[in-house]
Design an enzyme around this catalytic site. Structure first.
Site, PDB file in Angstrom:
ATOM      1  N   SER A 281       0.829  -1.203   0.000  1.00 36.65           N
ATOM      2  CA  SER A 281       0.000   0.000   0.000  1.00 36.65           C
ATOM      3  C   SER A 281       0.868   1.259   0.000  1.00 36.65           C
ATOM      4  CB  SER A 281      -0.958  -0.038   1.195  1.00 36.65           C
ATOM      5  OG  SER A 281      -2.007   0.888   1.032  1.00 36.65           O
ATOM      6  N   GLU A 409      -9.122  -5.701  -4.052  1.00 30.89           N
ATOM      7  CA  GLU A 409      -8.554  -4.570  -3.313  1.00 30.89           C
ATOM      8  C   GLU A 409      -9.622  -3.568  -2.876  1.00 30.89           C
ATOM      9  OE1 GLU A 409      -5.380  -4.174  -2.571  1.00 30.89           O
ATOM     10  OE2 GLU A 409      -4.145  -5.184  -4.082  1.00 30.89           O
ATOM     11  N   HIS A 513      -7.693  -5.774   0.343  1.00 30.27           N
ATOM     12  CA  HIS A 513      -6.430  -5.039   0.416  1.00 30.27           C
ATOM     13  C   HIS A 513      -5.672  -5.441   1.684  1.00 30.27           C
ATOM     14  CE1 HIS A 513      -3.880  -1.571  -0.524  1.00 30.27           C
ATOM     15  NE2 HIS A 513      -3.964  -1.200   0.726  1.00 30.27           N
TER      16      HIS A 513
END
Length: 611
Positions: A281, A409, A513
């Site tokens: 991320s 995600e 995610h």
């Protein structure tokens, strides 16, 4: 009727946002209010959302919302575990002084090692300074405070208990096979983890990122580093570094840590010429920036980018300055008065950061609401958007890259923002707000694929495709065309245990995610779920791939896999190339190489040309 409403809303937005029409100055437009005035039922979040789903930040005054954690000015000694014996722990001599760590059940650990002098007082908004040597032996038997941040939400128990401006530390994990009592005869590859958290949250010492298992399993030295977050790391109040904050300090901190590793990692058994940086991320965003920054080039050999949000734009200098002005306004300081800003307490800086985070910096770049604070394009350290750099070849193309996403995600973002079902009309407004003149093409592509009355699933897929998957694929193909060694994956596994590791119920039965992290770090127990036997095999295989990549620059290197993955029968992970049919590794309990399952969708986004 719903289609008629959608068309009407599109026409209304096109009229209001059309070039040449009379309208307020861009700086005065509040797009959130505007959208709500068009369709009051639309749920548009007006507070920051954390990409790494670790924390949420809202107003300090709202009951039940974030807490400013215990803030320390200096660290007080305390043991990490009751079974650690500091006196008998491994002792090393770095260029700055002696350090004594601890030996655990899986690795030797050195917690909280400083890599730069504390960025406090007059040095709050300055580049990291060279570390001052210390007398005696530094006690590295326990983690130090995390960088300044605030926490809230359903998993607040995972937040760091102590935060401080004095936070430029790193943790080092060394395999037990390394014997510090005898001369080190060989060196091991180094894996440097850069944590995520939207550049406003996260910690190198978060239990989810415990590096002991991956270090021992892969025979690598693992380093987790802290870096300044939020306003402390990214405030821009002017252009002159002597009289103002000029931002990107968090990235400079990471660079300083990488330099420290080059100078010192050999005494921990690590090879400074075999450093792999990896992150997820915002951590992956950081990794991508170091691939673009020339001064970072000699500091690492290769990179792993996990769930890089390519399409979330970095701020321009104009937008970063605008955010800085809003921040200063919340503190009652003039943006040009650096003395006033430096006199603020850490609590006051954090409070102003959180209040400022509820503002949209540039309403015509709507996605910035997902990353209010973070790096910006300063024209020197960072010269362009990451996706632009990758497409134009403005990055260190000679370095091997492992790049991938999770298959869903967007679920955590969309269901985190919209806690109630979203109609087709509402989704039309939201898509138009983001994509403007491209909205009709996008709606035409996605609406026929989703028949449910609740369109959150459609929005989640758009977020997955546009922000993560498709620009990653496009960048990988550009790198391949330039001769780079690129390997792609998609993490496509759903945890079988009913207790969801993320703590967010809408991630149940979705590979969201960050879903790969408990498998990569083998930290399922910390992540609050129990692995089944097939899931343990998946975790081991991921460690084999990442370890082989760290050792050789190729996740399918048989020579390396036989060293620490003797009993694993690993599917071959082919290099990403058109001659292999653009195969990606599908990481699930039955991992296998496959042709990308959403190639037709990514072809659509590529042709749209709006990354």
């Amino acid at each position: 009727m719903e289609s008629w409403h959608s068309l009407l809303l599109l026409c209304t937005l096109s009229f209001v946002l059309a070039p040449g029409e009379p309208r307020k100055n861009d700086d005065d437009i509040d797009l959130v209010s505007f959208l709500r005035s068009i369709y009051p039922g639309l749920l548009v979040r007006n507070r920051p959302f954390v990409i790494d789903q670790d924390f949420e930040i809202n107003s300090l005054k709202e009951p039940g919302h974030p807490q400013i954690l215990s803030i320390t000015e200096e660290t007080k000694d305390k043991p990490v575990n009751q079974d650690t014996k500091v006196a008998s722990g491994p002792l090393v001599l770095t260029k700055d002084g002696h350090i004594r760590g601890v030996s655990g059940d899986k690795a030797h650990i050195f917690y909280g090692i400083p890599y730069a002098d504390p960025p406090v007082g007059a040095y709050r908004w300055k580049a990291p300074r060279a570390l001052s040597p210390w007398p005696g032996v530094y006690d590295a038997s326990f983690p130090r405070a995390a960088c300044m941040q605030a926490c809230a939400g359903p998993i607040i128990e995972e937040c760091p208990q102590t935060v401080s401006e004095d936070c430029l530390h790193l943790n080092i994990f060394v395999p037990l096979e390394v014997n510090f009592s005898t001369p080190l005869l060989s060196s091991l590859p180094v894996l440097v983890w850069i944590h995520g958290g939207d550049f406003i949250a996260g910690s190198a010492s978060k239990p989810l990122y415990d590096g002991r298992f991956i270090s021992n399993f892969t025979r690598t030295v693992v380093v987790n580093l802290e870096y300044r977050l939020g306003a402390f790391g990214f405030l821009v109040s002017g252009k002159d570094p002597h009289t103002s904050a000029v931002g990107n300090y968090g990235i400079l901190d990471q660079q300083a840590a990488l330099l420290w590793i080059q100078r010192n990692i050999a005494v921990f058994g690590g090879d400074p010429s075999k450093v792999t940086i990896f992150g997820e991320s915002a951590g992956a965003q950081s990794v991508s920036l170091h691939l673009m920054i020339q001064s970072s080039k000699p500091l690492f050999r290769q990179a792993v980018l996990q769930s890089l949000p390519f399409s979330i734009p970095l701020k321009t200098r104009h937008d970063a300055l605008k955010l800085g002005k809003e921040f200063a306004k919340q503190t009652n300081c003039s943006v040009s008065d650096i003395v006033c800003l430096l006199s603020l307490t850490p609590q006051a800086v954090l409070a102003a950061q959180m209040k400022t985070s509820s503002k949209l910096v540039n309403p015509f770049r709507f996605l910035e609401v997902f990353e209010t604070w973070g790096p910006y394009i300063d024209g020197e350290l960072i010269k362009e958007q990451a996706v632009t750099a990758f497409l134009k070849g403005h990055w260190q193309k000679e370095k091997p890259v492992l790049l991938g996403t999770t298959s869903e995600e967007g679920v955590i973002f969309v269901y985190g923002i919209f806690n109630k079902p979203i109609s087709a009309v509402e989704s039309t407004v939201y898509i138009t707000a983001i994509f403007k003149q491209h909205a009709l093409k996008i709606l035409h592509k996605y609406l026929p694929l989703y028949k449910d009355a609740d369109r959150r699933g459609m929005l989640a897929q758009i977020v997955t495709d546009y922000i993560f998957l498709c620009p990653s694929r496009r960048s990988a193909r550009a790198g391949t065309a330039a001769g780079s060694g690129v390997w792609m994956y998609v993490f496509d596994h759903v945890a079988s245990d009913h207790r969801v590791w993320s703590g967010l119920t809408f991630c149940y039965q979705h590979p969201c995610h960050g879903a790969e992290l408990p498998f990569l770090f083998n930290s399922a127990s910390v992540a609050n779920f129990t692995m089944s036997a097939p899931e343990k095999l998946l975790s081991n295989r991921m460690l084999c791939y990442w370890g082989a990549f760290a050792h050789s620059g190729d996740p399918s290197s048989r020579a390396q896999q036989t060293i620490f993955c003797r009993e694993q029968r690993l599917p071959v992970w082919p290099r990403y190339s058109d001659t292999s049919g653009w195969l990606v590794m599908n990481l699930t309990v039955r991992s296998h190489a496959q042709v990308g399952t959403r190639n037709h969708i990514c072809d659509f986004w590529d042709k749209l040309g709006i990354y």
